[in-house]
Design a protein around this motif. Structure first.
Motif, mmCIF file in Angstrom:
data_model
loop_
_atom_site.group_PDB
_atom_site.id
_atom_site.type_symbol
_atom_site.label_atom_id
_atom_site.label_comp_id
_atom_site.label_asym_id
_atom_site.label_seq_id
_atom_site.Cartn_x
_atom_site.Cartn_y
_atom_site.Cartn_z
ATOM 1 N N HIS A 131 0.863 -1.183 0.000
ATOM 2 C CA HIS A 131 0.000 0.000 0.000
ATOM 3 C C HIS A 131 0.900 1.234 0.000
ATOM 4 O O HIS A 131 1.762 1.377 0.888
ATOM 5 N N VAL A 132 0.723 2.116 -0.989
ATOM 6 C CA VAL A 132 1.582 3.290 -1.112
ATOM 7 C C VAL A 132 0.731 4.555 -1.163
ATOM 8 O O VAL A 132 -0.163 4.678 -2.011
ATOM 9 N N PHE A 133 1.036 5.483 -0.257
ATOM 10 C CA PHE A 133 0.393 6.789 -0.243
ATOM 11 C C PHE A 133 1.275 7.752 -1.042
ATOM 12 O O PHE A 133 2.414 8.033 -0.642
ATOM 13 N N ILE A 134 0.760 8.230 -2.185
ATOM 14 C CA ILE A 134 1.462 9.263 -2.946
ATOM 15 C C ILE A 134 0.854 10.596 -2.534
ATOM 16 O O ILE A 134 -0.313 10.876 -2.812
ATOM 17 N N ILE A 135 1.639 11.411 -1.856
ATOM 18 C CA ILE A 135 1.137 12.625 -1.209
ATOM 19 C C ILE A 135 1.635 13.858 -1.948
ATOM 20 O O ILE A 135 2.840 14.035 -2.147
ATOM 21 N N ASN A 136 0.703 14.696 -2.353
ATOM 22 C CA ASN A 136 1.055 15.972 -2.970
ATOM 23 C C ASN A 136 1.042 17.054 -1.889
ATOM 24 O O ASN A 136 -0.026 17.491 -1.450
ATOM 25 N N PRO A 137 2.219 17.519 -1.442
ATOM 26 C CA PRO A 137 2.262 18.489 -0.341
ATOM 27 C C PRO A 137 1.758 19.879 -0.710
ATOM 28 O O PRO A 137 1.516 20.708 0.170
ATOM 29 N N THR A 138 1.564 20.140 -2.008
ATOM 30 C CA THR A 138 1.097 21.464 -2.435
ATOM 31 C C THR A 138 -0.396 21.478 -2.752
ATOM 32 O O THR A 138 -0.936 22.507 -3.145
ATOM 33 N N ALA A 139 -1.073 20.345 -2.601
ATOM 34 C CA ALA A 139 -2.505 20.291 -2.901
ATOM 35 C C ALA A 139 -3.297 21.047 -1.841
ATOM 36 O O ALA A 139 -2.949 21.041 -0.659
ATOM 37 N N GLY A 140 -4.382 21.677 -2.265
ATOM 38 C CA GLY A 140 -5.248 22.379 -1.323
ATOM 39 C C GLY A 140 -4.612 23.649 -0.789
ATOM 40 O O GLY A 140 -3.637 24.174 -1.324
ATOM 41 N N LYS A 141 -5.163 24.137 0.304
ATOM 42 C CA LYS A 141 -4.724 25.413 0.876
ATOM 43 C C LYS A 141 -3.710 25.251 1.998
ATOM 44 O O LYS A 141 -3.196 26.227 2.527
#
Length: 318
Positions: A3-13
């Motif tokens: 299971h891999v979480f690909i996290i976009n740190p710039t998404a959202g506010k």
């Protein structure tokens, strides 16, 4: 299974990295899962990462932690790989993709509802070699979408608020018409058009629903073509368009179920928005993708939960 979480740190506010990593660790602990977290570093990184994970050959479930752009990138990475499946945890601005799941959409915020969910096979739209899961729009609406991220940085504006502001700016300052040659399954049409929206899903622009009858797994894409009209007429049309009621104004818009679509401009680039990500080309070639995107979600989730059939007399085919 990995299971891999690909996290976009710039998404959202706000930066959701710490929150997502904490959620991932808790999931691994509760269920003794092999869980990893990867942070995206640049546009395209989520797609590259998802594809690399799929290419390893082992069974993998990927959690796209971000907005619609992150979902789009991960879908492009896993498409066609039987060993790879994806889902999403919404931390973006609009999160239009999940609106297709109706009342089940809030359940995607907690991976406890996701990790052991059944797989679904979703269709996709192939646009010049890149896939879109929901909508590929060209013209005025794509120009609006191109400016949404800029508007979204303003205080107090959410997904639909950003879209409405961008809509207003483009409506007042840009031309509503584009001189195109459209080809739908070999039938050529030339003229001035406001937009062309190719739909596999039903939502974009913070909740606008151009084609209510679009389904994400039926082997059909719906192409809505809107002719150039005056600003007052276009303004009246937007309300119906946003609610999937384009068919009530047949003098302005028609929807086709062509399998291959081409849009060509001789004088300027066409802005095309793929699940919120914009690209620029003089010619846009679109078709139903033969690849499937394996998706998993909460028990009983349905990507067509908000589907609304078109009255039989309104259907147009080529």
């Amino acid at each position: 299974m990995k299971h891999v979480f690909i996290i976009n740190p710039t998404a959202g506010k706000k930066n959701c990295t710490a929150e997502m990593m904490g959620i991932a660790r808790a999931l691994a602990s509760r269920h003794s899962l092999d869980v990893d977290c990867i942070l995206t570093k640049r546009p395209g990184h989520a797609m590259e990462t998802a594809r690399a994970l799929a290419e390893q050959g082992g069974e993998v479930r990927i959690y796209a932690c971000g907005g619609d752009g992150t979902v789009n990138e991960v879908a492009n990475g896993v498409a066609g790989w039987e060993n790879a499946a994806m889902t999403c945890i919404p931390v973006g601005t609009g999160n239009d993709f999940l609106k297709n799941f109706g009342d089940k959409a809030p359940l995607f915020s907690d991976p406890e509802n996701l990790w052991d969910g059944s797989r679904l096979a979703l269709d996709a739209i192939d646009c010049n070699g890149r896939l879109a899961l929901t909508v590929a729009c060209s013209g005025f609406d794509a120009q609006v979408a191109d400016d949404v991220h800029t508007c979204g940085r303003l205080p107090l504006l959410g997904g639909q608020g950003s879209y409405i502001l961008s809509l207003g700016v483009n409506f007042l300052l840009r031309s509503l018409g584009h001189r195109w040659t459209l080809t739908l399954d070999g039938e050529v049409m030339e003229g001035e058009y406001a937009l062309a929206a190719v739909c596999n899903g039903r939502y974009y622009g913070g909740g606008f629903m151009p084609v209510a009858e679009a389904r994400m797994d039926d082997g059909i894409i719906n192409t809505l073509v809107v002719e150039k009209v005056s600003r007052p007429t276009f303004l009246r049309f937007v309300g119906a368009y946003s609610r999937g009621l384009y068919h009530t104004l047949p003098q302005i818009a028609r929807c086709y179920t062509a399998r291959e679509i081409a849009i060509e401009s001789r004088d300027r680039d066409i802005v095309t928005c793929l699940d919120g990500e914009c690209v620029y080309n003089r010619r846009v070639d679109i078709r139903l993708s033969e690849k499937k995107v394996n998706f998993f979600g909460p028990a009983g989730c349905d990507p067509n939960a908000t589907f609304r059939p078109l009255p039989e007399k309104e259907k147009v085919t080529l």
